[in-house]
Design an enzyme around this catalytic site. Structure first.
Site, short mmCIF file in Angstrom:
data_model
loop_
_atom_site.label_atom_id
_atom_site.label_comp_id
_atom_site.label_asym_id
_atom_site.label_seq_id
_atom_site.Cartn_x
_atom_site.Cartn_y
_atom_site.Cartn_z
N LYS A 180 -4.97 -4.79 1.22
CA LYS A 180 -3.78 -3.97 0.99
C LYS A 180 -2.59 -4.75 1.53
O LYS A 180 -2.45 -4.95 2.73
CB LYS A 180 -3.90 -2.62 1.69
CG LYS A 180 -2.70 -1.71 1.46
CD LYS A 180 -2.89 -0.37 2.15
CE LYS A 180 -1.70 0.54 1.94
NZ LYS A 180 -1.87 1.84 2.64
N ARG A 190 6.18 6.46 -1.33
CA ARG A 190 6.69 7.00 -0.07
C ARG A 190 7.73 8.08 -0.32
O ARG A 190 7.87 9.02 0.46
CB ARG A 190 7.23 5.87 0.80
CG ARG A 190 6.09 4.96 1.29
CD ARG A 190 6.57 3.70 1.98
NE ARG A 190 5.42 2.85 2.32
CZ ARG A 190 5.51 1.58 2.67
NH1 ARG A 190 6.70 1.00 2.73
NH2 ARG A 190 4.43 0.89 2.97
N GLU A 218 -11.21 -10.37 4.79
CA GLU A 218 -11.26 -8.91 4.86
C GLU A 218 -12.46 -8.36 4.07
O GLU A 218 -13.11 -7.40 4.48
CB GLU A 218 -9.96 -8.31 4.31
CG GLU A 218 -8.72 -8.62 5.13
CD GLU A 218 -8.66 -7.83 6.43
OE1 GLU A 218 -9.52 -6.96 6.66
OE2 GLU A 218 -7.74 -8.07 7.22
N LYS A 233 -4.82 -3.77 -3.49
CA LYS A 233 -3.60 -2.98 -3.69
C LYS A 233 -2.42 -3.81 -3.22
O LYS A 233 -2.45 -4.30 -2.09
CB LYS A 233 -3.70 -1.68 -2.91
CG LYS A 233 -2.48 -0.78 -3.01
CD LYS A 233 -2.61 0.46 -2.14
CE LYS A 233 -1.37 1.34 -2.27
NZ LYS A 233 -1.45 2.52 -1.37
N TYR A 298 -1.30 5.85 -12.04
CA TYR A 298 -0.52 7.03 -12.42
C TYR A 298 -0.45 7.15 -13.94
O TYR A 298 -0.02 8.19 -14.45
CB TYR A 298 0.88 6.95 -11.81
CG TYR A 298 0.81 6.83 -10.31
CD1 TYR A 298 0.59 7.94 -9.50
CD2 TYR A 298 0.91 5.58 -9.68
CE1 TYR A 298 0.47 7.83 -8.13
CE2 TYR A 298 0.81 5.46 -8.31
CZ TYR A 298 0.58 6.58 -7.54
OH TYR A 298 0.46 6.46 -6.18
#
Length: 310
Positions: A180, A190, A218, A233, A298
């Site tokens: 991320k 946000r 990671e 992301k 979305y």
């Protein structure tokens, strides 16, 4: 016959915003076409998406400011907006997959993903794990199928896995936000949750956009800690990372087509600069082509409508 990549509605996980109130929807100005739904109206939205073949959802809460505090206590309130809505969705649509978000920022008066030291302003990793573990457990009890720790605290996958297993939730999966990045593309999200940091930024715990090999480090950590799926992301500016991770793991790889990526396509389309529908489908195809097994987007409902038309 020779097309290599094909999108289906089953590829999508639909992030959906919920807010307090009854029988209301409110458009998010920086995300044209995307709404905040009250709990009763979100049921209608999910029903429409299920009819289109979208069967996975990632709800995010817009929490009232008066309920926020430095330890994100509202995150474990089973009668609060988020957990009650999750339980309601699973009761009415037991067949859908619900992925819930584990991070403190929607509930924190500081707006950060972890506990903030009041003196230094630093993010305290280990105290944050305590909060995140209880948050994940509460979400599992509410009916979550997949826990999505988006906080980027070190060691949180192993911590959450242990908490879930000790409480009988071995069947609940973890989709780790593995890579991320500290991205400029998160702004509209946000806005949607009113969750921007009150001070500072998130660069101390999110990744540097210039780093590629760090994503593989990671990944190795998340695999060792027990992640069931891994996520990159944002998606569109990180297609190389999606492919890199896909080439180095046997776990399912997901990618988050984030709010800023959505918003810039919508803005360009509204100005007549691009064909919005074609651009949407090209972007989603590119994310899948790069190696994503599932895409949080979305565009999920709109793209499913396009796919149904054929």
């Amino acid at each position: 016959m020779v097309q290599e990549t094909r999108l289906t509605a089953h590829d999508f996980i639909y992030p959906i915003f919920i807010t307090e109130g009854q029988n209301q929807t409110e458009e998010i100005k920086s995300m044209p076409g995307i709404m905040r739904f009250t709990a009763d109206r979100v049921i209608d939205e999910i029903g429409q998406c299920v009819e289109l073949g979208v069967k996975a959802f990632a709800p995010f809460p817009n929490i009232n400011e008066v309920l926020k505090d430095p330890m994100a206590r509202e995150s474990t309130n089973l009668e609060g907006l988020y957990l009650k809505t999750v339980a309601d969705i699973k009761r009415q649509f037991p067949e859908v997959v619900l992925m819930t978000d584990v991070a403190m920022d929607p509930y924190s008066s500081d707006g950060h993903d972890g506990v903030v030291d009041p003196d230094s302003g630093e993010i305290l990793n280990d105290p944050s794990l305590e909060v995140l573990g209880q948050m994940a457990l509460a979400q599992a009890r509410a009916g979550a199928d997949i826990i999505g720790p988006s906080d980027m605290m070190d060691g949180r996958v192993a911590w959450i896995r242990r908490i879930l297993d000790e409480n009988g939730f071995q069947h609940v999966s973890i989709m780790s936000y593995t890579a991320k990045y500290a991205s400029a593309f998160y702004g509209p999200f946000r806005d949607a949750l009113s969750s921007a940091p009150k001070k500072g930024d998130k660069k101390s715990y999110q990744m540097n956009p210039a780093n590629r090999l760090e994503a593989l480090r990671e990944l190795a950590l998340d695999e060792a800690e027990g992640a069931d799926m891994v996520m990159i992301k944002p998606a569109l500016s990180y297609l190389d990372i999606i492919r890199e991770v896909k080439n180095h793991t046997h776990l399912p790889v997901t990618a988050y087509n984030v709010s800023g990526e959505y918003a810039m396509i919508k803005a360009a389309a509204q100005n007549g600069w691009v064909d919005g529908e074609r651009t949407m489908m090209e972007v989603l195809t590119s994310i899948k082509r790069a190696g994503a097994d599932a895409i949080l987007t979305y565009f999920a409902k709109e793209a499913a409508e396009v796919l149904r038309r054929g």
